[in-house]
Design an enzyme around this catalytic site. Structure first.
Site, PDB file in Angstrom:
ATOM      1  N   LYS A  53      56.237 -28.215  21.929  1.00  0.00           N
ATOM      2  CA  LYS A  53      56.853 -28.140  23.257  1.00  0.00           C
ATOM      3  C   LYS A  53      55.824 -27.800  24.329  1.00  0.00           C
ATOM      4  CE  LYS A  53      61.300 -26.991  21.233  1.00  0.00           C
ATOM      5  NZ  LYS A  53      62.138 -25.915  20.685  1.00  0.00           N
ATOM      6  N   GLN A  85      62.950 -19.441  21.145  1.00  0.00           N
ATOM      7  CA  GLN A  85      62.907 -20.266  19.945  1.00  0.00           C
ATOM      8  C   GLN A  85      63.824 -19.692  18.863  1.00  0.00           C
ATOM      9  OE1 GLN A  85      61.308 -23.258  19.457  1.00  0.00           O
ATOM     10  NE2 GLN A  85      62.403 -23.277  17.506  1.00  0.00           N
ATOM     11  N   ASP A 122      68.252 -24.847  27.355  1.00  0.00           N
ATOM     12  CA  ASP A 122      69.021 -25.345  26.207  1.00  0.00           C
ATOM     13  C   ASP A 122      70.435 -25.742  26.611  1.00  0.00           C
ATOM     14  OD1 ASP A 122      67.347 -25.364  23.942  1.00  0.00           O
ATOM     15  OD2 ASP A 122      67.449 -23.197  23.790  1.00  0.00           O
TER      16      ASP A 122
END
Length: 293
Positions: A59, A103, A126
Protein backbone atom coordinates in the site's frame (compact mmCIF):
# COMPACT_ATOMS: atom_id res chain seq x y z
CA UNK A 1 -13.69 -11.57 -25.66
CA UNK A 2 -11.55 -13.59 -23.25
CA UNK A 3 -12.84 -16.72 -21.57
CA UNK A 4 -11.59 -19.09 -18.95
CA UNK A 5 -9.60 -22.10 -20.09
CA UNK A 6 -11.77 -25.06 -21.08
CA UNK A 7 -15.10 -23.23 -20.70
CA UNK A 8 -17.30 -20.70 -22.41
CA UNK A 9 -17.52 -18.41 -19.38
CA UNK A 10 -16.32 -14.87 -19.98
CA UNK A 11 -13.67 -13.79 -17.51
CA UNK A 12 -14.22 -10.62 -15.48
CA UNK A 13 -10.72 -9.56 -14.35
CA UNK A 14 -10.35 -6.79 -11.82
CA UNK A 15 -7.01 -5.50 -13.06
CA UNK A 16 -8.34 -3.29 -15.88
CA UNK A 17 -11.00 -1.89 -13.53
CA UNK A 18 -8.37 -1.01 -10.95
CA UNK A 19 -6.15 0.60 -13.61
CA UNK A 20 -8.97 2.90 -14.68
CA UNK A 21 -9.85 3.88 -11.11
CA UNK A 22 -6.21 4.47 -10.16
CA UNK A 23 -5.68 6.61 -13.28
CA UNK A 24 -8.56 8.80 -12.08
CA UNK A 25 -7.04 8.89 -8.59
CA UNK A 26 -3.64 9.90 -9.99
CA UNK A 27 -5.25 12.76 -11.94
CA UNK A 28 -7.00 13.95 -8.77
CA UNK A 29 -3.70 13.84 -6.87
CA UNK A 30 -2.04 15.99 -9.55
CA UNK A 31 -4.85 18.53 -9.24
CA UNK A 32 -4.62 18.56 -5.44
CA UNK A 33 -0.86 19.01 -5.45
CA UNK A 34 -1.21 21.85 -7.97
CA UNK A 35 -3.54 23.51 -5.46
CA UNK A 36 -0.93 23.10 -2.71
CA UNK A 37 -2.40 19.99 -1.06
CA UNK A 38 -0.42 16.76 -0.76
CA UNK A 39 -2.92 13.99 0.00
CA UNK A 40 -1.70 11.80 2.86
CA UNK A 41 -2.77 8.25 3.68
CA UNK A 42 -1.48 7.16 7.09
CA UNK A 43 -1.08 3.47 7.92
CA UNK A 44 -0.97 1.91 11.38
CA UNK A 45 0.52 -1.54 12.00
CA UNK A 46 0.39 -3.21 15.40
CA UNK A 47 2.68 -6.18 15.97
CA UNK A 48 5.04 -8.05 13.67
CA UNK A 49 2.84 -10.24 11.48
CA UNK A 50 4.80 -10.78 8.25
CA UNK A 51 1.75 -10.85 5.98
CA UNK A 52 0.35 -7.63 7.48
CA UNK A 53 3.71 -5.90 7.15
CA UNK A 54 3.83 -7.02 3.52
CA UNK A 55 0.39 -5.58 2.82
CA UNK A 56 1.44 -2.28 4.36
CA UNK A 57 4.53 -2.15 2.12
CA UNK A 58 2.39 -2.80 -0.96
CA UNK A 59 0.00 0.00 0.00
CA UNK A 60 2.87 2.38 0.71
CA UNK A 61 4.44 1.67 -2.69
CA UNK A 62 1.09 2.23 -4.36
CA UNK A 63 0.61 5.47 -2.41
CA UNK A 64 4.06 6.68 -3.43
CA UNK A 65 3.42 5.84 -7.07
CA UNK A 66 0.18 7.83 -7.02
CA UNK A 67 1.77 10.88 -5.37
CA UNK A 68 0.42 10.44 -1.84
CA UNK A 69 2.39 11.03 1.30
CA UNK A 70 2.29 7.84 3.36
CA UNK A 71 3.17 8.40 7.03
CA UNK A 72 3.37 5.15 8.96
CA UNK A 73 3.11 4.21 12.64
CA UNK A 74 4.33 0.81 13.82
CA UNK A 75 3.35 -0.19 17.33
CA UNK A 76 4.84 -3.25 19.05
CA UNK A 77 2.73 -6.35 19.71
CA UNK A 78 2.85 -5.37 23.39
CA UNK A 79 0.97 -2.12 22.71
CA UNK A 80 -2.20 -1.54 24.71
CA UNK A 81 -5.59 -0.38 23.47
CA UNK A 82 -4.78 2.99 25.02
CA UNK A 83 -1.55 3.18 23.01
CA UNK A 84 -3.48 2.53 19.80
CA UNK A 85 -6.15 5.04 20.78
CA UNK A 86 -3.49 7.71 21.36
CA UNK A 87 -1.97 7.13 17.91
CA UNK A 88 -5.39 7.38 16.26
CA UNK A 89 -6.19 10.56 18.19
CA UNK A 90 -2.98 12.14 16.91
CA UNK A 91 -3.73 11.14 13.31
CA UNK A 92 -7.31 12.39 13.60
CA UNK A 93 -6.03 15.75 14.81
CA UNK A 94 -3.32 16.06 12.14
CA UNK A 95 -4.72 18.28 9.39
CA UNK A 96 -1.99 17.04 7.05
CA UNK A 97 -3.34 13.48 7.24
CA UNK A 98 -6.46 12.88 5.17
CA UNK A 99 -6.92 9.11 5.45
CA UNK A 100 -6.17 6.55 8.16
CA UNK A 101 -5.85 2.80 7.69
CA UNK A 102 -5.44 0.40 10.62
CA UNK A 103 -4.09 -2.85 9.21
CA UNK A 104 -6.20 -5.86 10.14
CA UNK A 105 -5.72 -8.14 12.02
CA UNK A 106 -4.26 -6.66 15.19
CA UNK A 107 -2.79 -8.75 18.03
CA UNK A 108 -5.01 -10.85 20.28
CA UNK A 109 -6.11 -8.81 23.27
CA UNK A 110 -6.75 -5.66 21.24
CA UNK A 111 -10.18 -4.75 19.87
CA UNK A 112 -10.10 -3.88 16.16
CA UNK A 113 -13.73 -2.75 16.00
CA UNK A 114 -13.14 -0.41 18.91
CA UNK A 115 -10.07 1.01 17.19
CA UNK A 116 -11.97 1.45 13.91
CA UNK A 117 -14.70 3.36 15.74
CA UNK A 118 -12.05 5.77 17.07
CA UNK A 119 -10.91 6.78 13.57
CA UNK A 120 -12.40 10.07 12.34
CA UNK A 121 -15.23 8.88 10.02
CA UNK A 122 -14.12 11.38 7.37
CA UNK A 123 -10.61 9.83 7.39
CA UNK A 124 -11.91 6.25 7.24
CA UNK A 125 -10.55 4.99 3.92
CA UNK A 126 -11.93 1.47 4.49
CA UNK A 127 -15.47 2.88 4.59
CA UNK A 128 -16.24 0.60 7.53
CA UNK A 129 -16.69 3.09 10.39
CA UNK A 130 -20.16 2.75 11.96
CA UNK A 131 -20.99 6.31 10.87
CA UNK A 132 -20.10 5.51 7.26
CA UNK A 133 -22.08 2.27 7.33
CA UNK A 134 -25.00 4.39 8.51
CA UNK A 135 -24.42 6.84 5.66
CA UNK A 136 -24.50 3.92 3.23
CA UNK A 137 -27.74 2.59 4.70
CA UNK A 138 -29.36 6.03 4.34
CA UNK A 139 -27.91 6.73 0.89
CA UNK A 140 -25.88 9.68 2.15
CA UNK A 141 -22.47 10.69 0.72
CA UNK A 142 -19.43 9.16 2.38
CA UNK A 143 -16.61 6.68 1.84
CA UNK A 144 -17.91 3.31 0.66
CA UNK A 145 -16.68 -0.09 1.88
CA UNK A 146 -13.92 -0.98 -0.54
CA UNK A 147 -14.79 -4.52 -1.61
CA UNK A 148 -18.51 -3.86 -2.26
CA UNK A 149 -17.67 -0.65 -4.17
CA UNK A 150 -15.07 -2.58 -6.16
CA UNK A 151 -17.61 -5.25 -7.12
CA UNK A 152 -20.09 -2.63 -8.34
CA UNK A 153 -17.30 -0.98 -10.38
CA UNK A 154 -16.19 -4.35 -11.78
CA UNK A 155 -19.70 -5.23 -12.99
CA UNK A 156 -20.11 -1.77 -14.54
CA UNK A 157 -16.70 -1.89 -16.26
CA UNK A 158 -17.48 -5.25 -17.86
CA UNK A 159 -20.93 -4.00 -18.89
CA UNK A 160 -22.83 -6.54 -16.82
CA UNK A 161 -26.40 -5.22 -16.47
CA UNK A 162 -27.42 -4.99 -12.82
CA UNK A 163 -30.52 -2.76 -12.74
CA UNK A 164 -33.70 -4.77 -12.41
CA UNK A 165 -31.91 -8.12 -12.21
CA UNK A 166 -31.93 -10.67 -9.42
CA UNK A 167 -28.73 -10.57 -7.39
CA UNK A 168 -28.09 -13.13 -4.66
CA UNK A 169 -25.34 -12.48 -2.13
CA UNK A 170 -24.17 -15.59 -0.30
CA UNK A 171 -22.83 -14.19 2.98
CA UNK A 172 -23.98 -11.57 5.45
CA UNK A 173 -20.69 -10.28 6.85
CA UNK A 174 -20.23 -6.63 7.79
CA UNK A 175 -17.32 -6.11 5.40
CA UNK A 176 -18.94 -7.50 2.24
CA UNK A 177 -22.34 -9.21 2.21
CA UNK A 178 -24.44 -6.67 4.10
CA UNK A 179 -22.95 -3.47 2.63
CA UNK A 180 -22.95 -4.94 -0.90
CA UNK A 181 -26.65 -5.70 -0.62
CA UNK A 182 -27.35 -2.11 0.42
CA UNK A 183 -25.14 -0.74 -2.35
CA UNK A 184 -26.62 -2.78 -5.20
CA UNK A 185 -30.20 -2.05 -4.11
CA UNK A 186 -29.70 1.73 -4.34
CA UNK A 187 -31.35 3.61 -7.19
CA UNK A 188 -28.44 4.13 -9.58
CA UNK A 189 -27.78 2.92 -13.15
CA UNK A 190 -25.04 0.53 -11.99
CA UNK A 191 -27.21 -0.83 -9.14
CA UNK A 192 -31.01 -0.79 -8.66
CA UNK A 193 -31.21 -4.59 -8.41
CA UNK A 194 -33.52 -6.98 -6.57
CA UNK A 195 -31.07 -8.23 -3.93
CA UNK A 196 -31.42 -11.30 -1.74
CA UNK A 197 -28.97 -12.02 1.07
CA UNK A 198 -28.65 -15.67 2.08
CA UNK A 199 -26.12 -17.41 4.29
CA UNK A 200 -24.92 -20.79 5.51
CA UNK A 201 -27.37 -20.62 8.40
CA UNK A 202 -30.12 -21.23 5.83
CA UNK A 203 -30.39 -25.00 5.32
CA UNK A 204 -31.41 -24.79 1.65
CA UNK A 205 -29.29 -21.80 0.55
CA UNK A 206 -28.64 -23.33 -2.93
CA UNK A 207 -32.36 -22.85 -3.66
CA UNK A 208 -31.63 -19.12 -3.71
CA UNK A 209 -28.28 -19.14 -5.49
CA UNK A 210 -29.62 -21.30 -8.34
CA UNK A 211 -32.12 -18.61 -9.29
CA UNK A 212 -29.63 -15.73 -9.27
CA UNK A 213 -28.83 -13.88 -12.47
CA UNK A 214 -25.83 -12.47 -10.61
CA UNK A 215 -24.36 -14.51 -7.77
CA UNK A 216 -21.83 -12.98 -5.40
CA UNK A 217 -20.04 -15.42 -3.10
CA UNK A 218 -19.16 -13.65 0.14
CA UNK A 219 -19.21 -16.44 2.72
CA UNK A 220 -15.49 -16.86 3.36
CA UNK A 221 -15.87 -20.65 3.05
CA UNK A 222 -13.42 -22.12 0.52
CA UNK A 223 -15.10 -23.92 -2.39
CA UNK A 224 -18.61 -23.50 -1.03
CA UNK A 225 -20.04 -22.52 -4.43
CA UNK A 226 -19.97 -25.40 -6.91
CA UNK A 227 -21.49 -25.79 -10.39
CA UNK A 228 -24.72 -27.30 -9.06
CA UNK A 229 -25.33 -24.12 -7.06
CA UNK A 230 -25.16 -21.84 -10.11
CA UNK A 231 -27.89 -20.97 -12.59
CA UNK A 232 -26.63 -21.77 -16.13
CA UNK A 233 -25.40 -18.58 -17.78
CA UNK A 234 -25.31 -16.59 -14.53
CA UNK A 235 -22.66 -14.03 -13.65
CA UNK A 236 -20.57 -15.31 -10.73
CA UNK A 237 -18.43 -13.00 -8.60
CA UNK A 238 -16.04 -14.51 -6.07
CA UNK A 239 -15.81 -11.98 -3.26
CA UNK A 240 -15.13 -14.19 -0.26
CA UNK A 241 -11.72 -15.73 0.34
CA UNK A 242 -9.64 -17.25 3.09
CA UNK A 243 -5.89 -17.66 3.27
CA UNK A 244 -3.91 -20.75 4.17
CA UNK A 245 -0.56 -19.13 4.78
CA UNK A 246 -0.13 -17.09 1.61
CA UNK A 247 -2.33 -19.42 -0.46
CA UNK A 248 -5.65 -17.89 -1.48
CA UNK A 249 -8.71 -20.13 -1.05
CA UNK A 250 -11.75 -18.65 -2.85
CA UNK A 251 -15.41 -19.32 -2.14
CA UNK A 252 -16.06 -20.18 -5.79
CA UNK A 253 -14.77 -23.50 -7.09
CA UNK A 254 -13.08 -23.04 -10.46
CA UNK A 255 -15.33 -25.70 -12.00
CA UNK A 256 -18.20 -23.16 -11.83
CA UNK A 257 -16.78 -21.68 -15.03
CA UNK A 258 -18.35 -24.64 -16.87
CA UNK A 259 -21.82 -23.39 -15.95
CA UNK A 260 -21.50 -19.62 -15.56
CA UNK A 261 -21.88 -17.16 -18.40
CA UNK A 262 -19.27 -14.86 -16.86
CA UNK A 263 -17.04 -15.28 -13.81
CA UNK A 264 -14.27 -13.51 -11.93
CA UNK A 265 -10.88 -15.27 -12.08
CA UNK A 266 -9.53 -17.11 -9.04
CA UNK A 267 -6.69 -14.57 -8.74
CA UNK A 268 -6.95 -10.97 -9.94
CA UNK A 269 -10.70 -10.62 -9.67
CA UNK A 270 -12.15 -8.58 -6.82
CA UNK A 271 -8.81 -8.06 -5.03
CA UNK A 272 -7.34 -5.36 -7.30
CA UNK A 273 -10.59 -3.39 -7.28
CA UNK A 274 -10.67 -3.39 -3.48
CA UNK A 275 -7.24 -1.73 -3.29
CA UNK A 276 -8.20 0.79 -5.97
CA UNK A 277 -11.32 1.80 -4.05
CA UNK A 278 -9.24 2.37 -0.92
CA UNK A 279 -7.17 4.96 -2.78
CA UNK A 280 -10.29 6.48 -4.32
CA UNK A 281 -11.68 6.93 -0.80
CA UNK A 282 -8.35 8.46 0.28
CA UNK A 283 -8.18 11.04 -2.50
CA UNK A 284 -11.83 11.97 -2.06
CA UNK A 285 -11.18 12.46 1.66
CA UNK A 286 -8.30 14.79 0.81
CA UNK A 287 -10.50 16.79 -1.54
CA UNK A 288 -13.29 17.13 1.02
CA UNK A 289 -10.99 18.10 3.89
CA UNK A 290 -9.14 20.67 1.80
CA UNK A 291 -12.39 22.21 0.54
CA UNK A 292 -11.63 21.23 -3.06
CA UNK A 293 -14.06 18.33 -3.33
Amino acid sequence: MSSSSGSGARLLPGGPVAQRVLAEVAASVVALRAAGVTPALATVLVGDDDASAGYIRIKQRQADGLGFASPHVHLPASASQADLRAVLADLNADRGVHGVLVQHPIPVGLDYDRALAEVDPDKDVDGMHPVNMGRLALGLPGPLPCTPAGIEALLAFHQVPVAGREVVVLGRGATLGRPLAMLLAQKRPTANAAVTVVHTGVADWPRYTRRAEILVAAAGVPGIVRPEHVRPGAVVVGGGVRYEGRRLLPDVDESCARVAGAITPRVGGVGPTTVAMLFRNAVEAARRQSGLG
